[in-house]
Design a protein around this motif. Structure first.
Motif, PDB file in Angstrom:
ATOM      1  N   ILE A 269      85.423  82.923  18.955  1.00 17.38           N
ATOM      2  CA  ILE A 269      86.461  82.777  19.983  1.00 17.38           C
ATOM      3  C   ILE A 269      85.876  82.850  21.387  1.00 17.38           C
ATOM      4  O   ILE A 269      86.163  81.999  22.242  1.00 17.38           O
ATOM      5  N   LEU A 270      85.048  83.864  21.633  1.00 19.20           N
ATOM      6  CA  LEU A 270      84.486  84.028  22.968  1.00 19.20           C
ATOM      7  C   LEU A 270      83.248  83.171  23.183  1.00 19.20           C
ATOM      8  O   LEU A 270      82.778  83.031  24.304  1.00 19.20           O
ATOM      9  N   LYS A 271      82.734  82.606  22.073  1.00 24.47           N
ATOM     10  CA  LYS A 271      81.548  81.758  22.126  1.00 24.47           C
ATOM     11  C   LYS A 271      80.377  82.468  22.793  1.00 24.47           C
ATOM     12  O   LYS A 271      79.606  81.867  23.553  1.00 24.47           O
ATOM     13  N   GLU A 272      80.296  83.773  22.504  1.00 27.43           N
ATOM     14  CA  GLU A 272      79.183  84.563  23.027  1.00 27.43           C
ATOM     15  C   GLU A 272      78.001  84.449  22.077  1.00 27.43           C
ATOM     16  O   GLU A 272      78.127  84.662  20.874  1.00 27.43           O
ATOM     17  N   SER A 273      76.867  84.109  22.623  1.00 25.05           N
ATOM     18  CA  SER A 273      75.667  84.008  21.804  1.00 25.05           C
ATOM     19  C   SER A 273      74.438  84.247  22.676  1.00 25.05           C
ATOM     20  O   SER A 273      74.186  83.514  23.622  1.00 25.05           O
ATOM     21  N   ASN A 274      73.731  85.315  22.388  1.00 28.85           N
ATOM     22  CA  ASN A 274      72.464  85.569  23.054  1.00 28.85           C
ATOM     23  C   ASN A 274      71.571  86.293  22.058  1.00 28.85           C
ATOM     24  O   ASN A 274      72.023  86.762  21.012  1.00 28.85           O
ATOM     25  N   ARG A 275      70.322  86.392  22.360  1.00 29.61           N
ATOM     26  CA  ARG A 275      69.364  86.924  21.385  1.00 29.61           C
ATOM     27  C   ARG A 275      69.646  88.383  21.059  1.00 29.61           C
ATOM     28  O   ARG A 275      69.480  88.809  19.912  1.00 29.61           O
TER      29      ARG A 275
END
Length: 366
Positions: A259-265
């Motif tokens: 939903i928030l499209k959060e993506s980080n390492r």
């Protein structure tokens, strides 16, 4: 019990004071972590040497290791790294009581350093450090708590894809508790698309673990720690409270990414580590072997949860300071209330024999 429950109240007090100080956010964070770490070190590091279930055998080893010949030293069952550290301090005639303080300073400092680097809300991380049992375990499981703390250092090199330094730290950690070697497998997730594929097929893996859990856990217990078969059970009692909590965290993580499209390492790697934690937790009802393994993973949950709250806080608040404040208050009270009661239940079980708490300057026989 009161001294442990009061830690949560003091952490809240420190958080409240530093939140409203007219200083930079980074300075607030540093001050809170400094006070929180000092408080934990004080309670754990200055306890009397009877507070902790396994300390008696550690003290016996500490007192006699200086008299070992080479053959006795090599053949003793403790891991080489721990034996060497104990041998050094024992030969320096440092008291066992002060040795406990050094371990507390070392392990809590490394946890605090990691919180500063990777946690969005240090207060939540420190409370989770308590209610997941890691702080309590540090009173008793000296070898493993040192190993767990070193594994925290390795997280940086997973993020940087520095395999050499990562391997060095994991191997170093295994010299204090060999179960740390399982983290050598995590490098596979740095291979292109392997992590994404793993998360997609994860539900299937979890179902297989549940179905085959009894046989799988028996096999692995025989391979890695056969003496723990005395703690082995064939019965599936269903998912316990810890499993449900980890599952809820993973579900919230999935929703955050979708939903928030959060993506980080940082987020992606914390999710992968936490997902493995649920697999081990599913097996822990059969064998104590997996309960010990899982402690390594709980410390990463203490980093993941604050980051998830941060992303949802940003989503709901839309950069409005007043909404952010209300959101913080609601989350704060719900989280602290649940944590306080949950921690109280853990302490009542007293699994690591840390109750009653006695400081080193108090009269043990009083």
């Amino acid at each position: 019990m009161k001294v442990y429950l009061n830690i949560i109240l003091y952490l809240c007090l420190y958080g409240f004071i530093f939140r409203f100080l007219p200083i930079e956010e980074k300075t607030k964070k540093k001050l809170f972590i400094l006070f929180a770490a000092f408080h934990l070190i004080f309670v754990q590091g200055f306890r009397f040497k009877s507070v902790g279930g396994d300390l008696y055998r550690y003290e016996v080893f500490y007192d006699i290791v200086k008299y070992f010949d080479l053959n006795q030293f090599i053949n003793h069952r403790f891991e080489l790294g721990f034996k060497c550290v104990v041998w050094v301090f024992s030969n320096l005639n440092l008291s066992f009581q002060n040795f406990l303080l050094i371990i507390s300073v070392f392990t809590i400092t490394l946890f605090s350093k990691t919180v500063y680097e990777y946690s969005k809300f240090p207060l939540i991380s420190f409370v989770l450090y308590l209610i997941t049992g890691m702080f309590d375990f540090g009173f008793s499981g000296l070898r493993q708590i040192i190993s767990m703390s070193l594994i925290l250092l390795s997280f940086k090199y997973i993020l940087n894809k520095n395999a050499f330094k990562y391997n060095i730290i994991v191997i170093l950690a295994s010299l204090f508790h060999k179960s740390a070697l399982i983290f050598l497998l995590f490098q596979i997730f740095n291979i292109k698309d392997i992590g994404k594929i793993y998360l997609k097929i994860y539900p299937v893996i979890l179902i297989c673990i549940v179905i085959l859990g009894s046989n799988l856990s028996r096999l692995l217990t025989i391979i890695f720690k056969q003496d723990l078969l005395t703690y082995y059970s064939d019965d599936f009692s269903g998912f316990g409270g810890t499993s449900l909590v980890i599952f809820s965290v993973l579900l919230l993580s999935a929703i955050t990414k979708i939903i928030l499209k959060e993506s980080n390492r940082i987020l992606d790697n914390l999710i992968i580590i936490t997902s493995v934690s649920l697999l081990f937790q599913s097996l822990s009802q059969y064998s104590y072997l997996f309960t010990r393994f899982n402690l390594f993973f709980y410390q990463f949950i203490a980093l993941l949860v604050p980051n998830l709250i941060f992303y949802w806080r940003s989503f709901f608040s839309l950069n409005n300071k007043h909404i952010k404040f209300i959101f913080d208050i609601i989350i704060f009270f719900i989280f602290i209330l649940l944590s306080f009661n949950f921690y109280k239940l853990i302490l009542e079980g007293n699994p690591h024999q840390i109750i009653p708490h006695i400081y080193r300057w108090e009269d043990f026989n009083a």
